[in-house]
Structure formats: C-alpha cells, structure tokens
Design an enzyme around this catalytic site. Structure first.
Site, PDB file in Angstrom:
ATOM      1  CE  LYS A  42      17.907 -25.921 -10.622  1.00 56.41           C
ATOM      2  NZ  LYS A  42      18.790 -25.705  -9.467  1.00 56.41           N
ATOM      3  CG  MET A  74      20.227 -32.064 -14.132  1.00 53.65           C
ATOM      4  SD  MET A  74      20.673 -31.215 -12.695  1.00 53.65           S
ATOM      5  CE  MET A  74      19.328 -29.725 -12.785  1.00 53.65           C
ATOM      6  CG  ASP A  87      20.889 -24.560  -0.713  1.00 57.71           C
ATOM      7  OD1 ASP A  87      20.619 -24.948   0.499  1.00 57.71           O
ATOM      8  OD2 ASP A  87      20.122 -24.470  -1.571  1.00 57.71           O
ATOM      9  CG  ASN A 111      21.255 -29.040  -2.442  1.00 56.22           C
ATOM     10  OD1 ASN A 111      20.091 -28.861  -3.101  1.00 56.22           O
ATOM     11  ND2 ASN A 111      21.523 -28.092  -1.679  1.00 56.22           N
TER      12      ASN A 111
END
Length: 442
Positions: A161, A248, A291, A296
């Site tokens: 990211k 990640m 969120d 997600n």
C-alpha cells in the site's frame, strides 16, 4: 473487478501534492459553485422570480462537480466527502446523496512517475533490485493510497500500500477548506452540526496516514484472530514498511461484494461471521476496525476464510463506553424505553433538551433498530423496509431542522461500522438470525 474500478484504475491522474496547489483547487471549486449559483440567480431575478439561493447552490450539477474534484484530489478532501455522504446522507436529497456516495468507491490511481518517486523516497533509488516483480497497475485505489502486488527477491508475495504524496501535510487545510465549502453551498442542512464530522475526519486521516501505526494495529488483530478458522489477517513486513508504504502478506480471494450470486448459505455465512466479529471487537477486544468499506473484506472460495484488510481506522474503545453499549443492548432487547433513553443519553445519542415529540421519535427509531435483534428467525437484510422507514424519519427531521445530537467520536465510528455491515449484508441478500449472535453479550 467492477466497471467502476476499471474506469478509475485505468485512468491515472496525478495527486495534487502541495498544500498551496490543493488550496487553489478547492478555491477554484468554491468559486465555480458560487459563480454558477449567482448566474442562475440573476436569470431567476431577470425573469421576475425570487431565487432560492440554497437550491441554486445545491444542484446535481454542482454536487457532481464537487464529487469529481474530491475524487481527483483524494486524501482528506475525498475522505470528508465519504463521511458526509454516510453520516448526513439521509438528510440530503436522494439525487445528491447518490452523487456523493460515488466517493465511497475506487479513486483514480496515481501515474507511474509519481508512484516511482514515492517508492524511491521510501525504499531508496535502487528499490527495484530488492524485487523480483512489481505490478505497476494497482489492485485498488482509495482516498489515502493505492495497493500493488509485488514479489521480493527472496520469494515473498506482498500487497504493498503506497500513500499518495502530500496527503499527510494537507489534511488540516483540506478539512478546513472543504468544510467551509460545504457550509457555504448548503450541502449539509443548517441544523446539522458539521464540526464533529470535520474533527472526526481530521483525526481519522492523521491516524490512517501513519502506516507504521496501521502495521501495529494489523499485528494486534492478527494475534487476536490467529486461531480463528473463519478469518485471516495479513502480517506486515517491517523491511518494506515505512510511514508512507505498508507491505503485508498478499492474501488470495475475491472482493466480498462479488458474492451476490454465490449460494445462499455462503452469503448468509459471510454476513453472520462479520456481524459476530463486530460483536467480539466491541465486547471482547474493545478494539474495532471502524472503516465499513466493502473493499476491506475478501473471500477465499477454496478455504471459506474471510480476509480482513486495512486497519488504519482501528479504534480502542474505553471500558465504560463498552459497558454503556452493553446496557443499551439489554434495554433494547427488553423493550425498556426508559432504560434506552437513560443509556442512549449517557452515550450521547440523545440529549435532555430535545423536545418530547422529537425524543419520542428517536426512541421509536431505536426500537425499529432493535426489533431484528430480538428475532430468532433469520432476518432478511435485502427484503427489509427498515432502512426506508428510518430514512423517512430522518428526512422529516431534516425538513424541520430538528436534527438529533451528533454522537461522540467513538459512538459515531461504531455507528458507521454497524451501518456499513448492514449495507453489505443487504448487498449480499443475506439472511441471518441475529438474536443468537447478540444474546451472549446482553
């Protein structure tokens, strides 16, 4: 991927990265909105009609331009648009709410040269020597950054990211300038206190812009759910993680919202597990990923596991507030309006100075929300008219400029997460028996 995602990801646009440049864009946006309203008002007056200034400012054309510009700017500007569309959407006209809701989907990706500069600043100019592969086309792009797939020289497959440049330094000025635009334009009703939403957006953006903080929250969730067969959480890789880049584990799976054609039992199971997880987050962990973005969550058809992604908006909830929510749940399941009023006031959903008719209406709305929780039979999220009934009540509040208090930050973020899960369950057409899930916590 959906058509909307392809449309955004295949059309990279540079992120305005300097505060002065971003201020100029917002200033130009404000001037355009006001200028078009003034021109339309002059035409109304020339025709002998008294112009409705708020109506002239708050046109679909103006809202479309605002949404388009916020999607281009990304960062705090786009995030605030998302928050307003979710928290004040029921007080807007359906057309305007739909236009602003586009900000909840994918953002434009940044072009290759800008991406390369960010990576070089964080990984060094020779960063390509550390990688066997880096997919330049992002997997996803959102308000803060975009995600790429990479393979390291030692064989690790990563999701990387990358934060948009200049986002962190422009948060405060973006929030202040966009808040002024929303007030001037009438995009939110006069009765709605915008200040708490602005502060929520500012605080959340500063937290989300710190990827080292997010890596820590991700690790906490990975530890908490390590032995849970229903969920998998990626682990961060410290040697490729900085404040602006978060690396990640890359997890397989499909976006959870694509399961709309999956067998009913799969859709029911996904919704049930996510609702049960939220209850654990609140009452056991006291740590919530707040969120509600559908992106997600991903689903692995081979294992049946749900991948949990993006922990930038994770919040720890104080024990006294969690106890209040437990009391509110008990009161709601018992249908005890007095206890509901007392606890909801303590949390901040209600206030003592509300006129009795408004207070009664808000308690009625709470009872509507609690009714499905008391049913042993599966609740059909897609078929329920609960959102329509609640929206009708909220619109009536907006027309009368008699809006309920904006809850404190923690309660507001929990409210957003609950609403987001409801929307996801409805999107999936899920049917879930809710009482067995909530009873252990009441």
């Amino acid at each position: 991927m959906t058509d909307d995602r392809d449309r955004y990801l295949s059309r990279p646009l540079p992120v305005p990265s300097r505060r002065l440049g971003r201020m100029a864009r917002l200033g130009g946006l404000t001037g355009g909105v006001v200028g078009r309203a003034a021109w339309a008002g002059a035409r109304e007056m020339a025709g002998g009609r008294r112009p409705d200034l708020r109506g002239l400012m708050l046109t679909p054309a103006n809202a479309t331009r605002v949404a388009s510009e916020l999607a281009r700017m990304r960062g705090a500007a786009m995030k605030l648009g998302q928050l307003v569309s979710m928290e004040a959407g029921e007080y807007l006209s359906p057309e305007l709410a739909e236009i602003l809701a586009t900000l909840r989907s994918e953002a434009h990706a940044m072009p290759g040269p800008q991406l390369k500069r960010v990576l070089a600043e964080n990984w060094g100019d020779d960063f390509l020597t550390r990688l066997a592969k880096f997919d330049v086309r992002p997997i996803a792009a959102a308000s803060i950054g975009q995600v790429h797939r990479a393979v390291t020289r030692d064989g690790r497959t990563l999701a990387v990211k990358v934060q948009y440049p200049g986002i962190r330094d422009s948060i405060d000025s973006d929030i202040a300038n966009l808040g002024a635009l929303m007030r001037w334009s009438g995009m939110v009703p006069k009765g709605l206190d915008l200040a708490p939403l602005l502060e929520d957006a500012r605080v959340q953006l500063h937290e989300e812009a710190d990827y080292r903080r997010e890596a820590g929250q991700m690790t906490r969730f990975a530890d908490l759910l390590e032995n849970d067969p229903d969920f998998v959480v990626p682990r961060p890789h410290a040697d490729f993680t900085s404040r602006d880049v978060l690396a990640m584990d890359f997890l397989p799976g499909v976006p959870v919202e694509t399961l709309t054609t999956a067998p009913q039992e799969v859709r029911d199971g996904v919704a049930r597990r996510l609702i049960a997880l939220l209850l654990r987050e609140l009452f056991e962990f006291r740590l919530i990923q707040t969120d509600p973005n559908f992106a997600n969550y991903r689903y692995d058809p081979d294992t049946g596991c749900i991948s949990l992604l993006d922990f930038g908006a994770t919040r720890a909830f104080p024990a006294p507030l969690v106890a209040d929510f437990r009391d509110l749940l008990r009161a709601g399941l018992a249908g005890d309006r007095d206890a509901m009023r007392t606890t909801a006031t303590r949390i901040g959903y209600l206030s003592d100075d509300l006129p009795p008719p408004r207070l009664a209406t808000l308690l009625d709305m709470m009872e509507m929300c609690f009714a499905p929780l008391g049913q042993d039979a599966p609740f059909d999220f897609a078929a329920s008219d609960l959102p329509t009934r609640l929206t009708g009540q909220a619109i009536a509040f907006g027309r009368e400029r008699d809006i309920a208090p904006v809850p404190p930050t923690d309660a507001l973020f929990l409210q957003r997460k609950v609403a987001g899960l409801y929307l996801l369950a409805a999107r999936l057409g899920a049917r879930v028996a809710l009482r067995p899930l909530v009873t252990p916590y009441a």
